[in-house]
Design an enzyme around this catalytic site. Structure first.
Site, PDB file in Angstrom:
ATOM      1  N   ARG A 185       0.837  -1.200   0.000  1.00  0.00           N
ATOM      2  CA  ARG A 185       0.000   0.000   0.000  1.00  0.00           C
ATOM      3  C   ARG A 185       0.876   1.255   0.000  1.00  0.00           C
ATOM      4  O   ARG A 185       0.545   2.263  -0.611  1.00  0.00           O
ATOM      5  CB  ARG A 185      -0.940   0.007   1.207  1.00  0.00           C
ATOM      6  CG  ARG A 185      -1.690   1.338   1.381  1.00  0.00           C
ATOM      7  CD  ARG A 185      -2.893   1.240   2.302  1.00  0.00           C
ATOM      8  NE  ARG A 185      -2.628   0.510   3.511  1.00  0.00           N
ATOM      9  CZ  ARG A 185      -2.008   0.999   4.596  1.00  0.00           C
ATOM     10  NH1 ARG A 185      -1.549   2.257   4.578  1.00  0.00           N
ATOM     11  NH2 ARG A 185      -1.839   0.273   5.676  1.00  0.00           N
ATOM     12  N   TYR A 188     -13.049  18.849 -16.876  1.00  0.00           N
ATOM     13  CA  TYR A 188     -13.599  17.499 -16.956  1.00  0.00           C
ATOM     14  C   TYR A 188     -14.745  17.339 -15.946  1.00  0.00           C
ATOM     15  O   TYR A 188     -14.608  17.686 -14.771  1.00  0.00           O
ATOM     16  CB  TYR A 188     -12.503  16.476 -16.698  1.00  0.00           C
ATOM     17  CG  TYR A 188     -12.995  15.065 -16.499  1.00  0.00           C
ATOM     18  CD1 TYR A 188     -13.809  14.444 -17.443  1.00  0.00           C
ATOM     19  CD2 TYR A 188     -12.659  14.352 -15.354  1.00  0.00           C
ATOM     20  CE1 TYR A 188     -14.279  13.157 -17.250  1.00  0.00           C
ATOM     21  CE2 TYR A 188     -13.115  13.062 -15.158  1.00  0.00           C
ATOM     22  CZ  TYR A 188     -13.927  12.475 -16.101  1.00  0.00           C
ATOM     23  OH  TYR A 188     -14.389  11.198 -15.912  1.00  0.00           O
ATOM     24  N   ASP A 192      -3.488  19.944 -14.868  1.00  0.00           N
ATOM     25  CA  ASP A 192      -3.856  18.645 -15.432  1.00  0.00           C
ATOM     26  C   ASP A 192      -3.261  18.573 -16.839  1.00  0.00           C
ATOM     27  O   ASP A 192      -3.622  19.365 -17.718  1.00  0.00           O
ATOM     28  CB  ASP A 192      -5.384  18.518 -15.474  1.00  0.00           C
ATOM     29  CG  ASP A 192      -5.853  17.136 -15.900  1.00  0.00           C
ATOM     30  OD1 ASP A 192      -5.249  16.566 -16.825  1.00  0.00           O
ATOM     31  OD2 ASP A 192      -6.822  16.628 -15.322  1.00  0.00           O
ATOM     32  N   LYS A 243      -5.537   7.439 -19.946  1.00  0.00           N
ATOM     33  CA  LYS A 243      -5.644   8.016 -21.272  1.00  0.00           C
ATOM     34  C   LYS A 243      -4.362   7.784 -22.086  1.00  0.00           C
ATOM     35  O   LYS A 243      -4.031   6.658 -22.409  1.00  0.00           O
ATOM     36  CB  LYS A 243      -6.005   9.494 -21.146  1.00  0.00           C
ATOM     37  CG  LYS A 243      -7.164   9.785 -20.201  1.00  0.00           C
ATOM     38  CD  LYS A 243      -8.426   9.000 -20.540  1.00  0.00           C
ATOM     39  CE  LYS A 243      -9.665   9.498 -19.802  1.00  0.00           C
ATOM     40  NZ  LYS A 243      -9.647   9.310 -18.344  1.00  0.00           N
TER      41      LYS A 243
END
Length: 381
Positions: A50, A102, A174, A199
């Site tokens: 983790r 977005y 971004d 993406k």
């Protein structure tokens, strides 16, 4: 030795030599949750996946190399990466965002208003004066998409850095639409860079991933603490797939961008297309700025048809191009933002941005451009 971007997509910053067990060329998948301690008070450097994992660590080093970051954190999705950045903001903080954002980010920010007592102002960040006018004593960050999703506004990153310095703000960018192959916001002063790795970085529509890259050691330490505490980590197997995908990032981006330039010009001449949003077109208002702060124009195109009927006909007729959400993969995808990516944005806001019934977004893949043009021609009728 400092390598070119194309080489760093494959090797990162390390010397080209076999460093993996048994001389493996590809990074092994360390599919383990925990690691043995050599002794009391001793560690191999990895304790629990983790927090960190060797496969994921190698991926993060490659991303840092590409973005010019001091640290990059691989998350389970792009939205997990955005949420991780919000952990840096105290209750009552105000954030100025690109107004064309977005829809998933808008949805998350709406929830943060309720659960975290954060407030957000949505401004055309291509207008520097409008951004400065929106700054309040509570403003703590600028959150920029450039080019924006889906209307392709280009924001001046250097100008945003100057504003951030004047008002002591974090600059968050971004960079999903261009990837680090075409744009590096840290080079223009961004404190944090976010990617939906799903993406262009993943590039094959088969991985969910996100990244937060930072230029500052203090932010890296804070983000690592939140990361190990909340656990939005990318799995070892998906980290391996992402490393594999990054090796072809350069060739994919070049092929997609080349196709997009041809398709944008073709759409611009079509009688049923009334407007094309592509930063590579000289008439785009952000064209010259994009040339200054990026190495290309990418492969995202939005366009407006003459009628709603035409738009819906295109979506129902495309054959090679898939009508689907997401973007950036080798397969070309077409999206209806008003119903899909921006369905959670209030209708009056969507319409003000021009995201209407006639607005379509196209993510151009690596198919032969003549086949893509033929599909668009038959779909437009």
């Amino acid at each position: 030795m400092s390598y070119q971007l194309e080489t760093r997509c494959i090797h990162g910053e390390r010397n080209i030599e076999n460093k993996h067990p048994y001389g493996a060329v590809s990074a092994p998948i360390y599919q383990t949750a925990t690691f043995v301690h050599p002794g009391v008070g001793h560690s191999t450097g990895y304790d629990y996946s983790r927090e960190s994992n060797p496969t994921r660590s190698e991926l993060e080093k490659v991303i840092s190399s590409l973005e010019g970051a001091v640290d990059s954190i691989a998350c389970s999705s792009g939205m997990a990466a955005v949420a991780l950045c919000l952990e840096l903001l105290e209750s009552g903080s105000h954030v100025i965002c690109s107004e064309d954002l977005y829809g998933g980010s808008v949805r998350l920010f709406q929830q943060a208003v309720k659960s975290r007592n954060l407030t957000f102002s949505y401004i055309n960040t291509a207008d520097v004066r409008a951004v400065e006018a929106a700054v309040t004593p509570q403003t703590r960050a600028l959150y920029i998409e450039t080019p924006s999703n889906p209307t392709m506004w280009v924001t001046d990153l250097a100008a945003m850095r100057a504003l951030a310095d004047s008002y002591h703000l974090l600059l968050i960018a971004d960079n999903t639409f261009l990837s680090p192959y075409l744009q590096n916001p840290i080079a223009f002063g961004a404190d944090l860079v976010i990617h939906s790795g799903t993406k262009f970085l993943g590039g094959h529509n088969d991985i969910l991933a996100g990244f937060v890259c930072t230029a500052r050691e203090d932010l890296a330490q804070k983000l690592r603490f939140f990361y190990k505490t909340t656990g939005p980590c990318l799995s070892p197997f998906d980290s391996f797939l992402m490393l594999r995908s990054l090796k072809t990032l350069a060739v994919r981006m070049e092929a997609q961008q080349k196709n997009a330039a041809v398709i944008a010009r073709w759409l611009d001449r079509h009688p049923k297309v009334k407007q094309v949003y592509y930063t590579g077109l000289p008439e785009h208002p952000g064209h010259e700025l994009q040339k200054k702060q990026a190495r290309g124009f990418g492969s995202m195109i939005s366009f407006r048809t003459d009628t709603e009927e035409t738009a819906r006909t295109v979506l129902s007729r495309v054959q090679l191009i898939s009508y689907a959400e997401s973007l950036g993969g080798v397969e070309s995808l077409i999206t209806y933002p008003m119903l899909q990516t921006h369905g959670d944005v209030p209708e009056e806001v969507r319409k003000a941005l021009g995201i209407t019934e006639t607005f379509l977004r196209l993510s151009v893949g690596i198919e032969h451009v003549d086949d893509l043009l033929a599909d668009l021609e038959q779909a437009l009728g």
